[in-house]
Design a protein around this motif. Structure first.
Motif, mmCIF file in Angstrom:
data_model
loop_
_atom_site.group_PDB
_atom_site.id
_atom_site.type_symbol
_atom_site.label_atom_id
_atom_site.label_comp_id
_atom_site.label_asym_id
_atom_site.label_seq_id
_atom_site.Cartn_x
_atom_site.Cartn_y
_atom_site.Cartn_z
ATOM 1 N N LEU A 71 59.891 -7.687 18.679
ATOM 2 C CA LEU A 71 59.077 -6.662 18.022
ATOM 3 C C LEU A 71 58.071 -7.282 17.064
ATOM 4 O O LEU A 71 56.909 -6.854 17.010
ATOM 5 N N SER A 72 58.502 -8.282 16.310
ATOM 6 C CA SER A 72 57.566 -8.896 15.361
ATOM 7 C C SER A 72 56.437 -9.615 16.099
ATOM 8 O O SER A 72 55.279 -9.546 15.682
ATOM 9 N N GLN A 73 56.741 -10.285 17.204
ATOM 10 C CA GLN A 73 55.696 -10.952 17.972
ATOM 11 C C GLN A 73 54.764 -9.944 18.650
ATOM 12 O O GLN A 73 53.545 -10.153 18.713
ATOM 13 N N ALA A 74 55.327 -8.835 19.147
ATOM 14 C CA ALA A 74 54.503 -7.813 19.799
ATOM 15 C C ALA A 74 53.567 -7.150 18.797
ATOM 16 O O ALA A 74 52.392 -6.911 19.105
ATOM 17 N N VAL A 75 54.081 -6.857 17.597
ATOM 18 C CA VAL A 75 53.235 -6.262 16.567
ATOM 19 C C VAL A 75 52.160 -7.253 16.137
ATOM 20 O O VAL A 75 51.007 -6.871 15.924
ATOM 21 N N ALA A 76 52.513 -8.526 16.028
ATOM 22 C CA ALA A 76 51.519 -9.540 15.659
ATOM 23 C C ALA A 76 50.431 -9.623 16.727
ATOM 24 O O ALA A 76 49.240 -9.733 16.399
ATOM 25 N N TYR A 77 50.799 -9.545 17.988
ATOM 26 C CA TYR A 77 49.816 -9.565 19.075
ATOM 27 C C TYR A 77 48.880 -8.360 18.985
ATOM 28 O O TYR A 77 47.655 -8.505 19.087
ATOM 29 N N ASP A 78 49.460 -7.184 18.777
ATOM 30 C CA ASP A 78 48.636 -5.978 18.659
ATOM 31 C C ASP A 78 47.726 -6.043 17.437
ATOM 32 O O ASP A 78 46.570 -5.619 17.486
ATOM 33 N N LEU A 79 48.246 -6.586 16.348
ATOM 34 C CA LEU A 79 47.457 -6.693 15.128
ATOM 35 C C LEU A 79 46.313 -7.694 15.295
ATOM 36 O O LEU A 79 45.193 -7.446 14.835
ATOM 37 N N ARG A 80 46.589 -8.803 15.971
ATOM 38 C CA ARG A 80 45.514 -9.773 16.234
ATOM 39 C C ARG A 80 44.405 -9.137 17.071
ATOM 40 O O ARG A 80 43.224 -9.351 16.813
ATOM 41 N N ASN A 81 44.791 -8.360 18.062
ATOM 42 C CA ASN A 81 43.783 -7.686 18.886
ATOM 43 C C ASN A 81 42.988 -6.669 18.076
ATOM 44 O O ASN A 81 41.776 -6.528 18.263
ATOM 45 N N ALA A 82 43.670 -5.952 17.180
ATOM 46 C CA ALA A 82 42.975 -4.975 16.340
ATOM 47 C C ALA A 82 42.000 -5.669 15.391
ATOM 48 O O ALA A 82 40.871 -5.187 15.179
ATOM 49 N N ILE A 83 42.409 -6.798 14.837
ATOM 50 C CA ILE A 83 41.515 -7.556 13.948
ATOM 51 C C ILE A 83 40.314 -8.078 14.732
ATOM 52 O O ILE A 83 39.170 -7.991 14.276
ATOM 53 N N TYR A 84 40.569 -8.590 15.912
ATOM 54 C CA TYR A 84 39.476 -9.102 16.752
ATOM 55 C C TYR A 84 38.488 -7.983 17.094
ATOM 56 O O TYR A 84 37.274 -8.169 16.992
ATOM 57 N N ASP A 85 39.019 -6.835 17.489
ATOM 58 C CA ASP A 85 38.140 -5.700 17.804
ATOM 59 C C ASP A 85 37.319 -5.292 16.589
ATOM 60 O O ASP A 85 36.130 -4.979 16.701
ATOM 61 N N ARG A 86 37.953 -5.297 15.428
ATOM 62 C CA ARG A 86 37.233 -4.915 14.201
ATOM 63 C C ARG A 86 36.154 -5.940 13.862
ATOM 64 O O ARG A 86 35.035 -5.573 13.485
ATOM 65 N N LEU A 87 36.477 -7.216 13.984
ATOM 66 C CA LEU A 87 35.483 -8.249 13.699
ATOM 67 C C LEU A 87 34.308 -8.187 14.675
ATOM 68 O O LEU A 87 33.173 -8.484 14.302
ATOM 69 N N GLN A 88 34.575 -7.798 15.905
ATOM 70 C CA GLN A 88 33.506 -7.694 16.894
ATOM 71 C C GLN A 88 32.546 -6.549 16.572
ATOM 72 O O GLN A 88 31.371 -6.623 16.914
ATOM 73 N N ARG A 89 33.041 -5.506 15.921
ATOM 74 C CA ARG A 89 32.207 -4.355 15.619
ATOM 75 C C ARG A 89 31.439 -4.494 14.307
ATOM 76 O O ARG A 89 30.602 -3.652 13.994
ATOM 77 N N LEU A 90 31.727 -5.526 13.531
ATOM 78 C CA LEU A 90 31.011 -5.718 12.269
ATOM 79 C C LEU A 90 29.583 -6.179 12.535
ATOM 80 O O LEU A 90 29.277 -6.769 13.574
ATOM 81 N N SER A 91 28.731 -5.958 11.570
ATOM 82 C CA SER A 91 27.306 -6.283 11.735
ATOM 83 C C SER A 91 27.080 -7.798 11.701
ATOM 84 O O SER A 91 27.903 -8.560 11.199
#
Length: 166
Positions: free
Chosen positions: A83-103
């Protein structure tokens, strides 16, 4: 508090595995606390009254409780780490998506190494919180409550002495 709830929101996707992890957690606590009670029964009835059948049955139940405690502890550790690794994977993807949308202006002002370092450290902190903070804290609390209940049922006066020392 909202940050913690938001972090726990990543577990929503894995609700059945979280439930199974808690079943294993309470199984580990229960079987850990069953062993002293079985030893008490073996000593009081098996040795105290000379009942060989109770002594043999208690010995088999102690071995069985140890096997089930081990299986539940393995399940708890495996599912907690999954669970901790799966949440870390999802969180990394969310951070990456957020960084991609920044100006572009944001990326021009920030240092890439610092962004990477902060993201890595923050994801690891959340991963450790998911494993240590949620599962281990509740395991410790459950073990404490079961131990208090068993102590109270075995000898309430001794329980009061222990509570005074706590």
């Amino acid at each position: 508090m909202t940050i913690l709830l938001r972090q726990l929101g990543f577990l929503r996707k894995y609700k059945y595995r979280v439930l199974l992890a808690y079943v294993c957690l309470f199984g580990t606590a229960g079987f850990s606390m069953a062993t002293p009670w079985l030893v008490k029964t073996a000593i009081d009835t098996g040795l105290g009254q000379g009942d060989q059948q109770v002594l043999l049955l208690s010995g088999l139940l102690i071995v069985g409780a140890a096997v089930f405690r081990g299986a539940c502890a393995f399940g708890q550790a495996y599912l907690g780490e999954f669970l901790s690794q799966a949440v870390a994977y999802d969180l990394r993807n969310a951070i990456y998506d957020r960084l991609q949308r920044l100006s572009y202006a944001y990326h021009d002002q920030q240092q890439t190494g610092q962004l990477m370092s902060r993201a890595t450290q923050d994801v690891e902190a959340v991963r450790m919180f998911i494993f240590q903070g949620t599962l281990r804290t509740i395991y410790t609390l459950a073990l404490f409550l079961v131990a208090c209940y068993l102590l109270w049922t075995l000898d309430w006066q001794l329980t009061l002495v222990v509570f005074a020392l706590l």
